[in-house]
Scaffold this motif. Structure first.
Motif, mmCIF file in Angstrom:
data_model
loop_
_atom_site.group_PDB
_atom_site.id
_atom_site.type_symbol
_atom_site.label_atom_id
_atom_site.label_comp_id
_atom_site.label_asym_id
_atom_site.label_seq_id
_atom_site.Cartn_x
_atom_site.Cartn_y
_atom_site.Cartn_z
ATOM 1 N N GLY A 115 0.840 -1.190 0.000
ATOM 2 C CA GLY A 115 0.000 0.000 0.000
ATOM 3 C C GLY A 115 0.872 1.236 0.000
ATOM 4 N N PRO A 116 0.336 2.382 0.388
ATOM 5 C CA PRO A 116 1.146 3.610 0.458
ATOM 6 C C PRO A 116 2.353 3.430 1.372
ATOM 7 N N THR A 117 3.461 4.034 0.998
ATOM 8 C CA THR A 117 4.684 3.915 1.794
ATOM 9 C C THR A 117 5.097 5.227 2.434
ATOM 10 N N HIS A 118 4.535 6.340 1.991
ATOM 11 C CA HIS A 118 4.875 7.647 2.556
ATOM 12 C C HIS A 118 3.602 8.274 3.122
ATOM 13 N N TRP A 119 3.399 8.045 4.415
ATOM 14 C CA TRP A 119 2.166 8.475 5.055
ATOM 15 C C TRP A 119 2.265 9.907 5.570
ATOM 16 N N MET A 120 1.120 10.583 5.555
ATOM 17 C CA MET A 120 0.958 11.879 6.205
ATOM 18 C C MET A 120 -0.233 11.736 7.151
ATOM 19 N N ALA A 165 -3.458 3.170 11.989
ATOM 20 C CA ALA A 165 -3.793 1.905 11.338
ATOM 21 C C ALA A 165 -2.925 1.679 10.110
ATOM 22 N N THR A 166 -2.904 0.431 9.665
ATOM 23 C CA THR A 166 -2.277 0.057 8.404
ATOM 24 C C THR A 166 -3.379 -0.145 7.369
ATOM 25 N N THR A 167 -3.178 0.391 6.183
ATOM 26 C CA THR A 167 -4.214 0.295 5.157
ATOM 27 C C THR A 167 -3.602 0.394 3.774
ATOM 28 N N PRO A 168 -4.189 -0.254 2.781
ATOM 29 C CA PRO A 168 -3.733 -0.082 1.400
ATOM 30 C C PRO A 168 -4.378 1.115 0.723
ATOM 31 N N HIS A 169 -5.188 1.892 1.441
ATOM 32 C CA HIS A 169 -5.926 3.009 0.862
ATOM 33 C C HIS A 169 -5.089 4.289 0.855
ATOM 34 N N SER A 170 -5.488 5.222 -0.005
ATOM 35 C CA SER A 170 -4.808 6.526 -0.037
ATOM 36 C C SER A 170 -5.391 7.490 0.984
ATOM 37 N N HIS A 216 0.973 10.364 0.926
ATOM 38 C CA HIS A 216 1.666 11.592 0.528
ATOM 39 C C HIS A 216 2.253 11.492 -0.885
ATOM 40 N N ASP A 217 2.247 10.305 -1.466
ATOM 41 C CA ASP A 217 2.700 10.164 -2.847
ATOM 42 C C ASP A 217 1.734 10.821 -3.826
ATOM 43 N N VAL A 218 0.462 10.900 -3.446
ATOM 44 C CA VAL A 218 -0.545 11.453 -4.361
ATOM 45 C C VAL A 218 -1.293 12.649 -3.781
ATOM 46 N N VAL A 219 -1.194 12.858 -2.468
ATOM 47 C CA VAL A 219 -1.930 13.949 -1.819
ATOM 48 C C VAL A 219 -0.937 14.934 -1.217
#
Length: 272
Positions: free
Chosen positions: A28-33, A203-208, A241-244
């Motif tokens: 899932g996302p790897t760079h969280w905000m 939480a851990t999630t595959p969502h953006s 954070h890769d897309v937002v």
């Protein structure tokens, strides 16, 4: 030396738990905000309590948050965008909210996945009734996962490791695979673990985009220049954070808080 005589017992993991553990391993996302918010839910909670006192019907608070989430995303679609490979972004039109619902089966309880499809086009009343229906109806054998996805997640080791790697690669190149199985955004409630105390969840999630609903507690707050006791919800917002970027994330959060604090959609639900 390991003492194997210690008292213990072994419980077999259910197929649903095994499938969920494997699903969490998917990339899932790897760079969280993250945003850790304190949201005043006094208006909404008082309205829900008053409705129950007058009619006996218990409105779903989680359903209310889903309704607000879907409205805020509808106005800020960029927060539910997904990378397609390394050169494209997919931005979905509908807001499909993935969530876990605790379902009672006799004396036992089990979690099942559920996606509220097109939540941005539904009223709060419709979302509330869909959640209550999912809670009361018999749980499907696939526990809310698409049959193909559940079967893939239950393939035994070591083939499961290969399947997860292939699934991770496929979903990175075609996010619609992931979305069809889990929704465009997600919401999870962990607040029942900290009633009366302040606490946030991660939480851990595959969502953006995801919301983690933490605990609620009464706190002093300034309202129109006066200090009043208010019921405050601890809410965590997760962005990929890769897309937002920060600006759209800020606009989304501002609108989400406005909707929640105003009790968005509750009066229309009562006046059906």
């Amino acid at each position: 030396m390991i003492d194997k005589t210690l008292a213990h017992h072994v419980i077999q993991l259910t197929p649903g738990r095994r499938a969920w553990l494997n699903a969490l391993d998917l990339s899932g996302p790897t760079h969280w905000m993250y945003g850790l918010l304190e949201v005043d839910v006094t208006v909404a909670k008082q309205f829900i309590a008053g409705h129950k006192a007058n009619s006996g019907e218990a409105f779903s608070f989680t359903g209310f948050l889903v309704h607000c989430l879907a409205r805020a995303v509808e106005e800020n679609k960029e927060v539910q965008a997904y990378l397609k490979g390394r050169k494209q972004i997919i931005m979905f039109d509908d807001v499909n909210v993935g969530m876990m619902i605790e379902h009672k089966d006799g004396e036992k309880t089990a979690l099942m996945g559920h996606i509220i499809q097109g939540a941005n086009r539904k009223t709060y009343r419709q979302i509330h009734e869909e959640i209550r229906s999912a809670q009361s109806n018999p749980a499907p054998s696939n526990r809310g996962m698409p049959n193909w996805f559940r079967s893939a997640m239950l393939i035994p080791w070591p083939l499961s490791k290969l399947i997860k790697a292939l699934m991770g690669w496929a979903t990175r190149h075609d996010p619609t695979i992931r979305i069809s199985a889990s929704g465009t955004v997600f919401i999870t409630a962990v607040g029942m673990f900290g009633k009366g105390h302040s606490g946030w969840g991660i939480a851990t999630t595959p969502h953006s985009l995801g919301l983690v609903v933490g605990s609620m507690a009464w706190k002093p707050a300034v309202v129109e220049g006066r200090i009043e006791p208010r019921e405050i919800l601890n809410l965590t917002v997760l962005f990929d954070h890769d897309v937002v970027d920060g600006a759209p994330a800020t606009r989304f959060v501002r609108r989400l808080v406005e909707l929640i604090e105003s009790g968005y959609g509750l009066e229309e639900a009562e006046a059906r």
